[in-house]
Design an enzyme around this catalytic site. Structure first.
Site, short mmCIF file in Angstrom:
data_model
loop_
_atom_site.label_atom_id
_atom_site.label_comp_id
_atom_site.label_asym_id
_atom_site.label_seq_id
_atom_site.Cartn_x
_atom_site.Cartn_y
_atom_site.Cartn_z
N ASN A 10 45.67 56.47 64.75
CA ASN A 10 45.77 55.03 64.73
C ASN A 10 44.62 54.36 64.38
OD1 ASN A 10 46.91 52.43 64.90
ND2 ASN A 10 47.06 52.33 67.06
N GLU A 36 47.53 58.30 60.07
CA GLU A 36 46.97 56.76 60.11
C GLU A 36 45.54 56.75 60.43
OE1 GLU A 36 49.08 53.00 62.07
OE2 GLU A 36 49.84 54.60 62.87
N ASP A 148 53.68 62.64 61.90
CA ASP A 148 54.14 61.48 62.61
C ASP A 148 55.53 61.13 61.78
OD1 ASP A 148 55.49 59.18 63.58
OD2 ASP A 148 53.50 58.06 63.46
N ASN A 150 57.93 59.36 62.74
CA ASN A 150 58.71 57.99 63.03
C ASN A 150 60.14 58.06 63.27
OD1 ASN A 150 57.18 55.75 63.75
ND2 ASN A 150 56.27 56.23 61.59
N HIS A 245 49.45 57.41 70.15
CA HIS A 245 50.10 58.62 69.84
C HIS A 245 49.15 59.54 70.68
CE1 HIS A 245 52.74 57.84 66.47
NE2 HIS A 245 52.06 56.79 66.36
#
Length: 254
Positions: A10, A36, A148, A150, A245
């Site tokens: 992130n 990310e 990830d 999602n 995360h």
């Protein structure tokens, strides 16, 4: 033993400020797949990771401060594949692959369905990615697809399956897609060795969710079923807090 960790940070710059480098130095993964990263090549502090013994490979998004994936590797790969050749995916910096002697490792950041337009894009991505992997797996049968996704696969992977049954990330069509994807010959490495509930990899920043462990398991190390006999250890490192995360680990016997 090969230790592979996947981590949606992130924002790599924010994670570094929170001590990411020190954690990597202690954890010592052989391969670290990042998602990310929210940084271009100039904004990514490669020297920090080079000094820790890693080769760095990035696939940033075209849009500044958005998406982006990376692979950090102790061993120099035989080949790096930047992107997947599908323009709408590569524009958003969602896939990078490293090829080694005995297997390949992919870092992938699946879209989130944060609004109807992005949910539509997510479903398009899933179809494109499925067709792409179907071809890739023929060429690279031993592959680890970390990242990830999602998507929570089953009810055990989300803290409130009933109230989230209409939420992006737990929609029936997304969960069905993940089952279909695994039928291409992939194993959810964590669930292969750990069937216990309350294991999550992402928590909302709202309502003290992480402290209460009200989370979702949306980060995976999917491994080719041909690598199943090499699988030795899996772990969700939920006490590592640089992001919303946490890292997910898989160890494979060489």
């Amino acid at each position: 033993m090969n230790k592979i960790i996947s981590y949606n940070v992130n924002g790599i710059r924010a994670a570094i400020r929170k001590g990411l480098g020190n954690w990597i130095d202690k954890a010592k993964p052989d391969i670290l797949c990042l998602q990310e990263i929210k940084a271009n090549v100039e904004q990514f502090d490669q020297k920090l990771f080079n000094d820790l013994g890693y080769h760095c490979f990035l696939q940033p998004a075209n849009k500044p401060g958005y998406s982006g994936v990376a692979i950090l590797s102790k061993t120099k790969p035989n080949h790096i594949e930047y992107g997947c050749g599908i323009s709408e995916i590569d524009f958003e910096g969602r896939i990078i692959r490293a090829d080694y002697d005995s297997y390949s490792v992919m870092s992938v950041y699946f879209p989130s369905g944060s609004n109807p337009d992005r949910q539509s894009f997510k479903m398009d991505f899933l179809e494109l990615f499925y067709n792409y992997i179907m071809k890739i797996k023929k060429k690279f049968p031993n592959i680890i697809i970390s990242g990830d996704y999602n998507i929570c696969h089953t009810e055990i992977d989300i803290h409130n399956p009933i109230s989230n049954k209409n939420s992006s990330g737990f929609l029936p069509e997304e969960r069905e897609w993940l089952s279909k994807f695994m039928q291409l010959g992939f194993i959810d490495s964590f669930r292969h060795l750990n069937k216990n509930p309350h294991n999550y990899t992402w928590w909302s920043y709202r309502a003290n969710s992480r402290k209460k462990n009200l989370g979702w398991r949306i980060d995976y190390n999917m491994i080719s079923d041909s690598l199943a006999e090499n699988l030795k250890k899996v772990e969700i490192l939920s006490d590592i807090i640089h992001s919303d995360h946490c890292p997910v680990l898989v160890e494979l016997e060489k």
